[in-house]
Design an enzyme around this catalytic site. Structure first.
Site, PDB file in Angstrom:
ATOM      1  N   HIS A 176       9.440  -3.862  13.348  1.00  0.00           N
ATOM      2  CA  HIS A 176       8.456  -3.247  14.246  1.00  0.00           C
ATOM      3  C   HIS A 176       9.127  -2.668  15.481  1.00  0.00           C
ATOM      4  O   HIS A 176      10.175  -3.146  15.933  1.00  0.00           O
ATOM      5  CB  HIS A 176       7.309  -4.212  14.594  1.00  0.00           C
ATOM      6  CG  HIS A 176       7.649  -5.321  15.525  1.00  0.00           C
ATOM      7  ND1 HIS A 176       7.267  -6.619  15.310  1.00  0.00           N
ATOM      8  CD2 HIS A 176       8.318  -5.348  16.703  1.00  0.00           C
ATOM      9  CE1 HIS A 176       7.671  -7.381  16.309  1.00  0.00           C
ATOM     10  NE2 HIS A 176       8.322  -6.635  17.165  1.00  0.00           N
ATOM     11  N   ASN A 202      10.853  -7.735  11.598  1.00  0.00           N
ATOM     12  CA  ASN A 202      10.225  -7.058  10.458  1.00  0.00           C
ATOM     13  C   ASN A 202      10.312  -5.536  10.592  1.00  0.00           C
ATOM     14  O   ASN A 202       9.657  -4.807   9.854  1.00  0.00           O
ATOM     15  CB  ASN A 202       8.759  -7.510  10.315  1.00  0.00           C
ATOM     16  CG  ASN A 202       7.931  -7.171  11.553  1.00  0.00           C
ATOM     17  OD1 ASN A 202       8.433  -6.567  12.500  1.00  0.00           O
ATOM     18  ND2 ASN A 202       6.669  -7.550  11.542  1.00  0.00           N
ATOM     19  N   ASP A 213       3.923  -1.310  25.420  1.00  0.00           N
ATOM     20  CA  ASP A 213       2.818  -2.113  24.892  1.00  0.00           C
ATOM     21  C   ASP A 213       2.366  -3.203  25.864  1.00  0.00           C
ATOM     22  O   ASP A 213       3.028  -3.468  26.867  1.00  0.00           O
ATOM     23  CB  ASP A 213       3.203  -2.727  23.535  1.00  0.00           C
ATOM     24  CG  ASP A 213       4.623  -3.305  23.517  1.00  0.00           C
ATOM     25  OD1 ASP A 213       5.196  -3.511  24.598  1.00  0.00           O
ATOM     26  OD2 ASP A 213       5.147  -3.563  22.416  1.00  0.00           O
ATOM     27  N   GLU A 263       3.512  -2.508  13.510  1.00  0.00           N
ATOM     28  CA  GLU A 263       3.909  -3.452  12.470  1.00  0.00           C
ATOM     29  C   GLU A 263       4.058  -2.728  11.125  1.00  0.00           C
ATOM     30  O   GLU A 263       3.511  -1.645  10.940  1.00  0.00           O
ATOM     31  CB  GLU A 263       2.819  -4.526  12.331  1.00  0.00           C
ATOM     32  CG  GLU A 263       2.519  -5.294  13.611  1.00  0.00           C
ATOM     33  CD  GLU A 263       3.599  -6.281  13.987  1.00  0.00           C
ATOM     34  OE1 GLU A 263       4.627  -6.369  13.283  1.00  0.00           O
ATOM     35  OE2 GLU A 263       3.438  -6.983  14.997  1.00  0.00           O
TER      36      GLU A 263
HETATM   37  C1  F6R Z   1       8.567  -5.156  23.426  1.00  0.00           C
HETATM   38  C2  F6R Z   1       8.256  -4.739  22.081  1.00  0.00           C
HETATM   39  C3  F6R Z   1       8.797  -5.386  20.841  1.00  0.00           C
HETATM   40  C4  F6R Z   1      10.207  -5.968  20.979  1.00  0.00           C
HETATM   41  C5  F6R Z   1      10.668  -6.593  19.684  1.00  0.00           C
HETATM   42  C6  F6R Z   1      12.029  -7.240  19.801  1.00  0.00           C
HETATM   43  O1  F6R Z   1       7.895  -4.363  24.380  1.00  0.00           O
HETATM   44  O2  F6R Z   1       7.510  -3.840  21.954  1.00  0.00           O
HETATM   45  O3  F6R Z   1       8.766  -4.439  19.799  1.00  0.00           O
HETATM   46  O4  F6R Z   1      11.078  -4.962  21.374  1.00  0.00           O
HETATM   47  O5  F6R Z   1       9.742  -7.567  19.252  1.00  0.00           O
HETATM   48  O6  F6R Z   1      11.929  -8.334  20.657  1.00  0.00           O
HETATM   49  P1  F6R Z   1      13.215  -9.159  21.142  1.00  0.00           P
HETATM   50  O7  F6R Z   1      13.990  -8.232  22.032  1.00  0.00           O
HETATM   51  O8  F6R Z   1      12.642 -10.321  21.913  1.00  0.00           O
HETATM   52  O9  F6R Z   1      13.962  -9.544  19.923  1.00  0.00           O
END
Ligand code: F6R
Length: 243
Positions: free
Chosen positions: A138, A136, A67, A143
């Site tokens: 995701h 959440n 992303d 989402e």
């Molecule tokens: C990152 C991404 C997000 C993260 C997720 C967890 O490219 O797509 O889905 O993997 O928000 O983030 P952290 O590792 O910071 O808890």
């Protein structure tokens, strides 16, 4: 689904890096799907160490990141392009031409999403997709929703994600409101998936995503339907799974 319990963040990072390294050794021309966020940073550091020790060669590897924020350019230190170069690409012998991140500066969402899907297809698909897990549920920027979004698409970020990401920006107003992300279908087409999770704050969602109902309300729960998923999580993140 294989759950590998690590002692702590450092152990999780070593174990996850070991799995990514094994993929690169077994198929030097593989396609790695990569993630940003705080969880994979330790694993990227370990991969750099293996490269520096002469144990890993990334010259044949291609990558496709999950992303990117829409509207942030590559020089912006909060763009995922910048993150990947800082934490991994600029520290190993990967050919920059083979690294791919959605282009956040393309204003035409339909055009960029089509381009990214076609690009992944032209690479022959993703061999190993690394994923972090949002609080959440995701994955990428998929989402909680009423249906699973299948293909790469442009999303409006939820308040909880904006809130979680504001720590990386000067103020909450600077957090972009939209992002390009691989879809659930794009992620599920990866031949192997590696999820990393660390810390007690992830314990509830780890239990829900991997032991609860499969539902678009918890996007990561779809991974229960994938034939080859490995979750590497530390003891704190696994503290709420049924034993
Ligand atoms: C990152 C991404 C997000 C993260 C997720 C967890 O490219 O797509 O889905 O993997 O928000 O983030 P952290 O590792 O910071 O808890």
């Amino acid at each position: 689904m294989r759950i590998i319990e690590a002692k702590d963040y450092a152990d999780m990072s070593r174990k996850a890096a070991g799995i990514i390294a094994a993929q690169v050794v077994l198929k030097p021309e593989c396609v790695l799907g990569l993630a940003t966020g705080s969880t994979p940073i330790g694993a990227y550091d370990r991969l750099v160490e293996m490269y520096e020790a002469g144990d890993l060669d990334f010259s044949g590897v291609s990558t496709a990141n999950l992303d990117e924020y829409k509207g942030l350019d590559r020089e912006n230190d909060q763009s995922y392009y910048y993150f990947m170069h800082k934490h991994l690409f600029d520290r190993i012998n990967i050919d920059p031409v083979r690294t791919n991140v959605p282009n956040g500066m393309e204003p035409d969402s339909g055009k960029e999403c089509r381009r990214y899907e076609e690009l992944i297809e032209s690479l022959g698909g993703v061999d190993l997709q690394l994923l972090g897990l949002g609080h959440n549920g995701h994955i990428g920027f998929n989402e909680p929703a009423e249906v699973f979004d299948k293909e790469t698409h442009c999303v409006d970020l939820t308040e909880s994600t904006i809130e979680a990401n504001k720590r990386f920006f000067a103020s909450v107003d600077d957090v972009p409101r939209q992002a390009y992300t691989m879809g659930i279908g794009t992620i599920m087409r990866a031949r192997k998936i590696l999820v990393v999770a660390s810390g007690e704050d992830k314990a509830e969602i780890v239990a829900k995503a991997f032991y609860g109902d499969v539902t678009p309300a918890v996007p990561a729960s779809i991974l229960q339907m994938h034939p080859d998923v490995t979750v590497v999580a530390d003891a704190a993140a696994l503290s709420k799974i049924p034993r």
